[in-house]
Scaffold this active site. Sequence first.
Site, PDB file in Angstrom:
ATOM      1  N   LYS A  21      -8.303  -3.554  -0.649  1.00  0.00           N
ATOM      2  CA  LYS A  21      -7.351  -2.155  -1.091  1.00  0.00           C
ATOM      3  C   LYS A  21      -7.299  -3.485  -1.886  1.00  0.00           C
ATOM      4  CE  LYS A  21      -4.201  -0.959  -0.953  1.00  0.00           C
ATOM      5  NZ  LYS A  21      -3.597  -0.767  -2.291  1.00  0.00           N
TER       6      LYS A  21
ATOM      7  N   GLY B 113      -6.459   3.304  -2.360  1.00  0.00           N
ATOM      8  CA  GLY B 113      -4.900   4.145  -2.384  1.00  0.00           C
ATOM      9  C   GLY B 113      -4.385   3.467  -2.729  1.00  0.00           C
TER      10      GLY B 113
ATOM     11  N   GLY C  11      -0.880   1.574  -2.147  1.00  0.00           N
ATOM     12  CA  GLY C  11       0.356   0.190  -0.905  1.00  0.00           C
ATOM     13  C   GLY C  11       0.513   1.243   0.028  1.00  0.00           C
ATOM     14  N   PRO C  12       2.133   1.928   0.221  1.00  0.00           N
ATOM     15  CA  PRO C  12       2.896   2.512   0.773  1.00  0.00           C
ATOM     16  C   PRO C  12       2.547   2.902   2.021  1.00  0.00           C
ATOM     17  CG  PRO C  12       3.735   2.868  -1.021  1.00  0.00           C
ATOM     18  CD  PRO C  12       2.782   1.674  -1.232  1.00  0.00           C
TER      19      PRO C  12
ATOM     20  N   GLY D 213      -2.681   1.336   2.534  1.00  0.00           N
ATOM     21  CA  GLY D 213      -2.119   0.036   2.298  1.00  0.00           C
ATOM     22  C   GLY D 213      -1.609  -0.564   3.960  1.00  0.00           C
TER      23      GLY D 213
ATOM     24  N   GLU E 168      -0.062 -14.712  -0.615  1.00  0.00           N
ATOM     25  CA  GLU E 168       0.046 -15.509  -2.503  1.00  0.00           C
ATOM     26  C   GLU E 168       1.515 -14.304  -3.247  1.00  0.00           C
ATOM     27  OE1 GLU E 168       1.320 -15.931  -5.914  1.00  0.00           O
ATOM     28  OE2 GLU E 168      -1.060 -15.981  -6.927  1.00  0.00           O
TER      29      GLU E 168
ATOM     30  N   CYS F 291       1.494 -14.582 -12.061  1.00  0.00           N
ATOM     31  CA  CYS F 291       2.592 -15.555 -11.283  1.00  0.00           C
ATOM     32  C   CYS F 291       3.102 -16.806 -11.080  1.00  0.00           C
ATOM     33  CB  CYS F 291       2.314 -15.443  -9.570  1.00  0.00           C
ATOM     34  SG  CYS F 291       0.335 -15.540  -9.745  1.00  0.00           S
TER      35      CYS F 291
ATOM     36  N   GLU G 138      12.235 -13.034 -10.620  1.00  0.00           N
ATOM     37  CA  GLU G 138      10.316 -12.284 -10.370  1.00  0.00           C
ATOM     38  C   GLU G 138      10.552 -11.418 -11.385  1.00  0.00           C
ATOM     39  OE1 GLU G 138       6.870 -12.049  -7.997  1.00  0.00           O
ATOM     40  OE2 GLU G 138       5.835 -14.038  -9.597  1.00  0.00           O
TER      41      GLU G 138
HETATM   42  P1  NAI Z   1       3.012  -4.796  -4.418  1.00  0.00           P
HETATM   43  O1  NAI Z   1       3.472  -6.368  -3.600  1.00  0.00           O
HETATM   44  O2  NAI Z   1       3.543  -3.399  -4.260  1.00  0.00           O
HETATM   45  O3  NAI Z   1       1.216  -4.344  -4.657  1.00  0.00           O
HETATM   46  C1  NAI Z   1       0.019  -5.608  -4.153  1.00  0.00           C
HETATM   47  C2  NAI Z   1      -1.007  -4.780  -3.094  1.00  0.00           C
HETATM   48  O4  NAI Z   1      -0.048  -4.664  -1.896  1.00  0.00           O
HETATM   49  C3  NAI Z   1      -1.142  -3.462  -3.769  1.00  0.00           C
HETATM   50  O5  NAI Z   1      -2.758  -3.286  -3.230  1.00  0.00           O
HETATM   51  C4  NAI Z   1      -0.490  -3.153  -3.453  1.00  0.00           C
HETATM   52  O6  NAI Z   1      -1.268  -1.781  -3.374  1.00  0.00           O
HETATM   53  C5  NAI Z   1       0.085  -3.311  -1.692  1.00  0.00           C
HETATM   54  N1  NAI Z   1       1.082  -2.495  -1.237  1.00  0.00           N
HETATM   55  C6  NAI Z   1       1.222  -2.267  -1.558  1.00  0.00           C
HETATM   56  N2  NAI Z   1       2.909  -2.360  -0.560  1.00  0.00           N
HETATM   57  C7  NAI Z   1       2.087  -2.017   1.256  1.00  0.00           C
HETATM   58  C8  NAI Z   1       2.304  -2.033   2.347  1.00  0.00           C
HETATM   59  N3  NAI Z   1       3.622  -2.042   2.787  1.00  0.00           N
HETATM   60  N4  NAI Z   1       1.223  -2.198   3.371  1.00  0.00           N
HETATM   61  C9  NAI Z   1      -0.595  -2.443   2.392  1.00  0.00           C
HETATM   62  N5  NAI Z   1       0.387  -3.011   1.385  1.00  0.00           N
HETATM   63  C10 NAI Z   1       0.785  -2.597   0.466  1.00  0.00           C
HETATM   64  O7  NAI Z   1       3.610  -5.342  -5.788  1.00  0.00           O
HETATM   65  P2  NAI Z   1       3.426  -4.174  -7.298  1.00  0.00           P
HETATM   66  O8  NAI Z   1       4.841  -2.821  -6.268  1.00  0.00           O
HETATM   67  O9  NAI Z   1       2.247  -3.731  -7.759  1.00  0.00           O
HETATM   68  O10 NAI Z   1       4.581  -5.000  -8.247  1.00  0.00           O
HETATM   69  C11 NAI Z   1       5.997  -5.525  -8.086  1.00  0.00           C
HETATM   70  C12 NAI Z   1       6.455  -7.004  -8.086  1.00  0.00           C
HETATM   71  O11 NAI Z   1       5.518  -7.761  -7.270  1.00  0.00           O
HETATM   72  C13 NAI Z   1       5.874  -7.117  -9.645  1.00  0.00           C
HETATM   73  O12 NAI Z   1       7.506  -6.849 -11.231  1.00  0.00           O
HETATM   74  C14 NAI Z   1       5.585  -8.505  -9.395  1.00  0.00           C
HETATM   75  O13 NAI Z   1       7.108  -9.309  -9.526  1.00  0.00           O
HETATM   76  C15 NAI Z   1       5.114  -9.027  -8.300  1.00  0.00           C
HETATM   77  N6  NAI Z   1       3.982  -9.250  -8.184  1.00  0.00           N
HETATM   78  C16 NAI Z   1       3.616 -10.408  -8.073  1.00  0.00           C
HETATM   79  C17 NAI Z   1       2.087 -11.151  -7.820  1.00  0.00           C
HETATM   80  C18 NAI Z   1       1.875 -12.393  -7.781  1.00  0.00           C
HETATM   81  O14 NAI Z   1      -0.008 -12.560  -7.886  1.00  0.00           O
HETATM   82  N7  NAI Z   1       2.117 -12.554  -6.493  1.00  0.00           N
HETATM   83  C19 NAI Z   1       1.309  -9.796  -8.292  1.00  0.00           C
HETATM   84  C20 NAI Z   1       1.710  -8.666  -8.327  1.00  0.00           C
HETATM   85  C21 NAI Z   1       3.040  -7.884  -8.644  1.00  0.00           C
END
Ligand code: NAI
Length: 488
Positions: free
Chosen positions: A181, A212, A214-215, A218, A256, A290, A388
């Site tokens: 996903k 699709g 995340g919320p 996902g 991660e 990150c 972050e």
């Molecule tokens: P996010 O954690 O919401 O999204 C990452 C992935 O998780 C995406 O594919 C998203 O669709 C999925 N996702 C979101 N909610 C989910 C759920 N309830 N169940 C399953 N999958 C779900 O990150 P977002 O909103 O894109 O970015 C927010 C913050 O997260 C950024 O500002 C940053 O601080 C951090 N981040 C950290 C990353 C890293 O490399 N560790 C990468 C991206 C964001």
Amino acid sequence: MTSTALYSPVVVPAARLYIDGQWSSPPDRELIPVLNPATEQTIGSVIEGTQDDVDAAYAAARAALGPWSSTTLEHRAALLDALADALHDRGEELAILAAMEIGMPINESRAVQAAFPESVLRSIVDVARTARWEYDDESGTTIVREPIGVVLAITPWNFPVHQIIAKLAPALAAGCTVVLKPAELTPLNALFLAELCDTVGIPAGVVNVVTGRGPTTGEMLVQTEGYDLVSFTGSLKVGRHIGEVAGHRVTRSTLELGGKSPAVVLEDADLEIAVRTTVKNCFTNAGQKCNAPTRLIVPRESLERARTIAAAAATSYVLGDPLDTSTTMGPLASSDQRDKVLGYLDAARHRGATVDGGVPAEEFGAGYFVHPAIVTGVAEDDPVVTDEIFGPVLVILGHDGFDDAVRIANDTPYGLSAEVWSADATRVEDLARQIKAGQVRVNGVRSPQPPVAPFGGYKASGLGRELGSFGLDEYLETKAVLGLHHNS
Ligand code: NAI
Ligand code: MG
């Protein structure tokens, strides 16, 4: 924003799901537009996957698991070699597509969305070829490494191709099957990669892509029984939730989750080089990284000099069209991300911080551009220091010597990465050993080849490791067979 035309036509993948080796676009599905964050124009769209799609993907991955896991390692390695060759041949298209989705400058995109994933893929194949899959230990017990099963891979948008390959390559080498996903901001490169998997002959059901939000999609993927491991990269908030769901089922998760990484400069280091290098590493991909070194910790008496050097380096960035080779910083990936970054900076200013730069770049008329920011004069517990932010924001803090520098560096819930700077070999090693982080870089060293050094976090930066043999391990179960009595 006109040079985009130079690169057309890039074939943007159609809005389709890839399940059980079949491409489909069921007519009743919602479509999610994919924007170019530099132009705010729609460049494509993807399907919002439903529960039916989730169920179909898990069924396909489960059905493919037996046959795939019983192929020889050499068979799987040959297919992954072919995938690496395809990545090589189609790398320029992929780099352009990814640059358009994320807003990353094309030169950076070529390196990190095409060349780097290709070398990661090849390095994992090499690791798999030399791994100890089965051996007798000193007690005569036969140790067998087996694929863990069906893998749910959930990936973010910041280095999307790399983040997919870092999960897909070890999963497939291990003999696992995958339901992927990708992030809703950058899903097109995932469909492009699925086309490559299909073209090189990876069997139906071994790789499945359900797009699709995340919320919704996902969350369905996480809540539905069907996976034996979830490998997630993204925010702490979502990672914690996924880890809870998996933990309740006693299903393994690797997470991660980002960081707030320090760059520690001791008084005997070359301040100019240390500061300039930190700025460069912090502002890669407009700071949406990150492991970006976002807290620069310098001797207190050097604070003002460090600020001057950093601010000068920050103003040298050329913002603009990511597809223009002279651009060195693109926009942020979304309006949400831009607003989050500007919100942190406004709040810090409000509390009396000095912010050099850090204002929206409105001269382009479109796009989520922000001039990079150097922040000084903030308390150690200011949110700009502790959270972050994921944008082009570098905070500079002062330390009162070695022990104080170590204290500040470790004073964070995260522990993904760190950079340490000193001219004294003993002190810099001492510093590296005292920092609680999964990777520590000494005096500006960049990632050596092949990219097999384990990557992952201490503390709230996550669980598990990616890349190299540690990355492969995450996709394996361990069986001890006692009493086979091989001749040893
Ligand atoms: P996010 O954690 O919401 O999204 C990452 C992935 O998780 C995406 O594919 C998203 O669709 C999925 N996702 C979101 N909610 C989910 C759920 N309830 N169940 C399953 N999958 C779900 O990150 P977002 O909103 O894109 O970015 C927010 C913050 O997260 C950024 O500002 C940053 O601080 C951090 N981040 C950290 C990353 C890293 O490399 N560790 C990468 C991206 C964001
Ligand atoms: Mg989110």
